[in-house]
Design a protein around this motif. Structure first.
Motif, PDB file in Angstrom:
ATOM      1  N   PHE A 168       0.826  -1.209   0.000  1.00  0.00           N
ATOM      2  CA  PHE A 168       0.000   0.000   0.000  1.00  0.00           C
ATOM      3  C   PHE A 168       0.864   1.265   0.000  1.00  0.00           C
ATOM      4  O   PHE A 168       0.467   2.296  -0.565  1.00  0.00           O
ATOM      5  N   SER A 213     -12.814   1.108   7.948  1.00  0.00           N
ATOM      6  CA  SER A 213     -11.931   1.749   6.966  1.00  0.00           C
ATOM      7  C   SER A 213     -11.129   0.703   6.207  1.00  0.00           C
ATOM      8  O   SER A 213     -10.750  -0.332   6.752  1.00  0.00           O
ATOM      9  N   ASN A 214     -10.871   0.972   4.927  1.00  0.00           N
ATOM     10  CA  ASN A 214     -10.055   0.074   4.115  1.00  0.00           C
ATOM     11  C   ASN A 214      -9.087   0.894   3.271  1.00  0.00           C
ATOM     12  O   ASN A 214      -9.029   2.117   3.379  1.00  0.00           O
ATOM     13  N   SER A 215      -8.322   0.220   2.425  1.00  0.00           N
ATOM     14  CA  SER A 215      -7.263   0.884   1.664  1.00  0.00           C
ATOM     15  C   SER A 215      -7.800   2.016   0.788  1.00  0.00           C
ATOM     16  O   SER A 215      -7.100   3.009   0.559  1.00  0.00           O
ATOM     17  N   SER A 216      -9.035   1.890   0.289  1.00  0.00           N
ATOM     18  CA  SER A 216      -9.596   2.946  -0.558  1.00  0.00           C
ATOM     19  C   SER A 216      -9.775   4.254   0.212  1.00  0.00           C
ATOM     20  O   SER A 216      -9.740   5.334  -0.382  1.00  0.00           O
ATOM     21  N   ASN A 217      -9.963   4.159   1.540  1.00  0.00           N
ATOM     22  CA  ASN A 217     -10.106   5.365   2.363  1.00  0.00           C
ATOM     23  C   ASN A 217      -8.777   6.101   2.551  1.00  0.00           C
ATOM     24  O   ASN A 217      -8.772   7.299   2.858  1.00  0.00           O
ATOM     25  N   PHE A 246      -6.018   5.774   0.209  1.00  0.00           N
ATOM     26  CA  PHE A 246      -5.225   5.900  -1.014  1.00  0.00           C
ATOM     27  C   PHE A 246      -4.947   7.367  -1.363  1.00  0.00           C
ATOM     28  O   PHE A 246      -3.777   7.773  -1.500  1.00  0.00           O
ATOM     29  N   TRP A 247      -6.003   8.169  -1.509  1.00  0.00           N
ATOM     30  CA  TRP A 247      -5.802   9.564  -1.910  1.00  0.00           C
ATOM     31  C   TRP A 247      -5.127  10.408  -0.838  1.00  0.00           C
ATOM     32  O   TRP A 247      -4.288  11.265  -1.164  1.00  0.00           O
TER      33      TRP A 247
END
Length: 521
Positions: free
Chosen positions: A308, A359-363, A365-366
């Motif tokens: 990640f 919460s997951n990686s999409s939360n 990333f940005w």
């Protein structure tokens, strides 16, 4: 006065590639070992506490040599010192890979750190001296990209090599790269012109080695020894303060200092190094906390966490182009760029501080992409402002001081983040645990529901009740960790604001230049 000449074309490209390759080798090695400690300890029969010395020895050696690298470069000649540092690092890597005993491995990691410290500062001065002053931001950006990418790729590379080969290969992989780098260094790195061979300040070096080494030991080992509850940490801290004070007094009194502290009469260098310290605290502290947060609170694996982190590191490449454009093409005030970097660093930390169990990686990333931009926006212009007007041996000494403070800032950031999270854990737990009682209908109903479910699965009443309370305690522990890490990210975001007065205090005056000022060869 003889005009200063700068390399161009293929000669500059070879110099920059050689220097950044060596810097990346050293920077990756600061973190590549971390994910392999369990395999190393099992292979050589070391305890969890003992194996930490593999990292501590490298860090101590690194931070000792970094401020002295300018003096050694002047004494031995930059070409000889840089090539010797690369060769020492490469040879020590080979011996680390062959080590079968803990303390042999620790010894060679210390030697590796001595070579790595010389590589880090000298490679930066080589890159910066390859560009005329008005294009120095290009060199800073190239170096800064390595500073960010190297430590981020280290854990992923270390995990892949350890899983697919063996831990020894995290050291053996340095051999071909180091050998080629040593050859290129000896063939292409020039010595600094007009530098006289300095006298060696042995007492000053001794005070620095003992003082900085003791301080780094306190920062590295303090958390595992309960800080000042340990007499060992207390004595090391007293030793660090005593010898560092002695070092400063001596260096300001003699005419041939090992580290030229008089450079701090340059106000911008003083402010820039203070900013470097704070940036090191913020970036390294949060980089230390996030993997623990993701694994302990969200259940990520080490491989998931390492993978990640890669996009956030790779984003430094387009960020480099943006910073270069803003500084060289548009001519934007570097102080504004640093302030933009602070915003891009603080905002993601605030967003991450609102994490939940879902919460997951999409939360993330940005926010991490934005953080990658912010880190480069802060790091690059700082050294340019701090070292403006410095050349030759003064530039090498200033870079050594800046790198030392950033390194100490990183260790301090990890230590402070660890202390805060541990203390916040206790505060949050005491706050949450008050909600679990016979007077709270919600907790009572939850425990009763768990107990009933467990009894239905075949447990006896007492066993089911005990297991239900363990489940509640486990959920409470996970929740307290999540809240503690959220609070730590929010505190880190506000800490960024501490940098604002320093940035505003730095003096900046745009210097005009002409092409005739630069004579290329």
């Amino acid at each position: 006065m003889e005009a200063i000449t700068y390399p161009t074309g293929a000669k500059r490209a070879i110099l920059v590639v050689t220097a950044i390759s060596c810097a990346l080798l050293e920077l990756i090695d600061t973190t590549v070992v971390n994910v392999s400690l369990r395999e190393i300890s099992g292979s050589i029969g070391a305890t969890t506490t003992e194996i930490a010395w593999v990292i501590t020895a490298y860090s101590i050696a690194n931070v000792i040599v970094i401020p002295l690298s300018g003096m050694f470069s002047n004494f031995f000649g930059r070409k000889a010192y840089f090539t010797s540092s690369v060769a020492l690092f490469t040879m020590a890597s080979l011996m680390c890979g062959f080590s079968t005993n803990l303390w042999i491995l620790v010894f060679w990691r210390f030697i590796q750190g001595l070579g790595g410290g010389g590589i880090l500062s000298t490679s930066q001065s080589i890159i910066m001296d390859s560009f005329p002053p008005h294009k120095r931001s290009t060199g800073l950006i190239i170096y800064g990209m390595g500073v960010i990418i190297g430590p981020s790729f280290g854990p992923v590379l270390g995990g892949y090599i350890t899983d697919n080969f063996s831990w020894n290969w995290i050291f053996f992989i340095n051999i071909p790269i180091g050998t080629m780098a040593a050859y290129l260094s000896w063939s292409h790195v020039p010595d600094l012109s007009g530098v006289e061979k300095p006298r060696i300040d042995w007492p000053g070096i001794f005070c620095l080695v003992v003082g900085i080494g003791s301080l780094q030991y306190v920062l590295e080992e303090g958390s595992s020894k309960d800080w000042f509850d340990s007499s060992e940490i207390i004595w090391c801290f007293i030793t660090a303060i005593t010898f560092m004070v002695a070092f400063v007094i001596r260096e300001l009194k003699i005419d041939y200092p090992a580290v030229n502290l008089r450079l701090y009469r340059n106000f911008n260098l003083l402010m820039g190094n203070g900013l470097n310290l704070l940036i090191g605290i913020i970036l390294n502290g949060t980089l230390f906390a996030f993997p623990l947060f993701a694994q302990l609170s969200l259940g990520w694996t080490a491989t998931q966490t390492g993978a990640f982190m890669i996009p956030g590191a790779l984003i430094s490449i387009p960020a480099m182009i943006v910073v270069k454009t803003l500084q060289e093409k548009i001519g934007l005030n570097p102080k504004i760029i640093i302030m933009l970097g602070m915003i891009m660093t603080a905002v993601p930390l605030i967003l991450i501080s609102f994490s939940s169990p879902d919460s997951n990686s999409s939360n993330f990333f940005w926010p991490f992409i934005l953080r990658g931009f912010g880190a480069l926006f802060m790091l690059m212009p700082v050294l340019g402002l701090a070292t403006a007007g410095l050349t030759g041996k003064d530039l090498a000494q200033a870079i050594g001081l800046s790198n030392m403070l950033r390194q100490l800032g990183g260790a301090l950031g990890v230590a402070l983040m660890g202390i805060y999270i541990n203390q916040e854990n206790a505060v949050v737990r005491s706050s949450l645990i008050g909600n679990i009682s016979q007077y709270n209908p919600q907790s009572t109903e939850t425990i009763a529901s768990y107990t009933q479910t467990l009894q239905n699965s075949g447990m006896g009443p007492d066993e089911a009740t005990s297991a239900a309370h363990q489940l509640i305690d486990s959920a409470l522990s996970k929740q307290q960790l999540l809240i503690s890490y959220d609070h730590s990210f929010l505190i880190a975001a506000f800490t960024v604001l501490l940098c604002v007065p320093i940035v505003l205090a730095i003096r900046y005056k745009k210097q005009p230049h002409s092409k005739e000022m630069d004579i290329a060869h």
